[in-house]
Design an enzyme around this catalytic site. Sequence first.
Site, PDB file in Angstrom:
ATOM      1  N   PRO A   1      26.779  -3.206  49.763  1.00 56.85           N
ATOM      2  CA  PRO A   1      26.273  -4.326  50.579  1.00 56.85           C
ATOM      3  C   PRO A   1      27.311  -4.974  51.487  1.00 56.85           C
ATOM      4  O   PRO A   1      27.073  -5.116  52.688  1.00 56.85           O
ATOM      5  CB  PRO A   1      25.745  -5.311  49.525  1.00 56.85           C
ATOM      6  CG  PRO A   1      25.381  -4.452  48.349  1.00 56.85           C
ATOM      7  CD  PRO A   1      26.391  -3.336  48.350  1.00 56.85           C
TER       8      PRO A   1
ATOM      9  N   THR B   1      28.278  -1.939  56.153  1.00 59.03           N
ATOM     10  CA  THR B   1      28.561  -2.900  57.239  1.00 59.03           C
ATOM     11  C   THR B   1      29.370  -4.038  56.635  1.00 59.03           C
ATOM     12  O   THR B   1      28.835  -4.829  55.853  1.00 59.03           O
ATOM     13  CB  THR B   1      27.250  -3.445  57.836  1.00 59.03           C
ATOM     14  OG1 THR B   1      26.445  -2.355  58.257  1.00 59.03           O
ATOM     15  CG2 THR B   1      27.540  -4.369  59.007  1.00 59.03           C
TER      16      THR B   1
ATOM     17  N   LYS C   1      29.244  -2.185  65.163  1.00 61.50           N
ATOM     18  CA  LYS C   1      28.043  -2.398  64.333  1.00 61.50           C
ATOM     19  C   LYS C   1      27.632  -3.883  64.343  1.00 61.50           C
ATOM     20  O   LYS C   1      26.452  -4.213  64.467  1.00 61.50           O
ATOM     21  CB  LYS C   1      28.325  -1.917  62.907  1.00 61.50           C
ATOM     22  CG  LYS C   1      27.262  -2.260  61.886  1.00 61.50           C
ATOM     23  CD  LYS C   1      25.945  -1.544  62.092  1.00 61.50           C
ATOM     24  CE  LYS C   1      24.919  -2.030  61.064  1.00 61.50           C
ATOM     25  NZ  LYS C   1      23.634  -1.374  61.152  1.00 61.50           N
TER      26      LYS C   1
ATOM     27  N   LYS D   1      23.587 -11.495  55.964  1.00 58.41           N
ATOM     28  CA  LYS D   1      25.000 -11.126  55.758  1.00 58.41           C
ATOM     29  C   LYS D   1      25.621 -10.637  57.071  1.00 58.41           C
ATOM     30  O   LYS D   1      26.714 -11.050  57.454  1.00 58.41           O
ATOM     31  CB  LYS D   1      25.045 -10.037  54.677  1.00 58.41           C
ATOM     32  CG  LYS D   1      26.393  -9.485  54.323  1.00 58.41           C
ATOM     33  CD  LYS D   1      26.723  -8.136  54.921  1.00 58.41           C
ATOM     34  CE  LYS D   1      25.769  -7.024  54.751  1.00 58.41           C
ATOM     35  NZ  LYS D   1      26.166  -5.730  55.305  1.00 58.41           N
TER      36      LYS D   1
END
Length: 300
Positions: free
Chosen positions: A70, A100, A175, A250
């Site tokens: 995560p 990520t 990203k 997030k």
Amino acid sequence: MSDIDISVAFIGLGTMGRPMAKRLMAAGYRLAVYDRLPEAVDALVAAGAQAAPSARKAAAGAQVVITMLPDGSHVREALTGPEGALQEMPAGSTLIDMSTIDPPTSKELADLAGRHGVRMLDAPVSGSSAGAVDGTLTVMVGGDAGTLAELEPLLSVLGRNIVHCGDHGAGVSVKLANQIIAGTSMVAVAESYALAQSLGVDPRLLFDVVSASSGDCWALRTRPPVPGVLKTSPADAGFRPGFKGALMRKDLDLALATAAAHTVPLPVTSRARELYARMTEEGLDDQDFSAVFTLLAPAG
Ligand code: NAD
């Protein structure tokens, strides 16, 4: 040695990691797998992987370790914790972090790996769980171009567009820039549907018209947020992810923190982030991020 003689440790077998690991096995790679949830490991063992009781044990003997976790704290723990993979990785092996995470943590881990003689690529992906299943992800790579060239056959099993973005941290930087667009445009699609619904516009008609107009975007084309418009939309499966609301929050947190460090204002991202945070408050973290619509939809 052919590419598929490479033994791979795959750590993190969730929405993305599970189908990615399965693709590597189907392509002939030998896989040792670890996830902190035993049921996630069982699903891969049934498909022929070797189960490991820790990231460290999974990494023993692996030439390549892939993490798909995560966020940065999970990656750090899986690599440098007491049962972390890095201590077991031989010099000359490669770590590919496909999660990520924030650029500073990614760069720091690349430095640390380098001190162990381990090469690291940051290689986050875009393309959702469907892209993980089909091997059509976009892979944004930071790190040494030669290391990427060596590992490209493996990454090609997972993705269709593999782009070298620059040095360590460049993949996660690109990203996060992508996530700003994906996260804010999903909110725009949700607002558009909320208004159209209250005006009595047919949701299917809205989809057909807008996807052929200037409002067309990936969020609309993959995630019209009301059921009955697109069979593959998470809205048609009770907002099963897909891409969890918690992960979008997030990612926007990471983008905002990174922007703050560079004194770049992101006012729209900041407002969108508040809505994803409300998903958390409403207990919707594990729903697809398109469920942000349910916070905006007119009552009744
Ligand atoms: P997920 O929550 O479905 O899966 C994460 C997995 O990691 C879980 O199985 C969890 O048990 C495991 N895990 C957590 N901490 C661990 C640890 N310390 N050691 C071992 N296992 C651990 O998440 P996901 O959707 O697969 O996303 C993974 C990453 O990919 C995230 O960084 C996300 O932002 C990114 N991503 C997701 C998507 C998507 O569509 N889901 C698309 C692109 C990128």
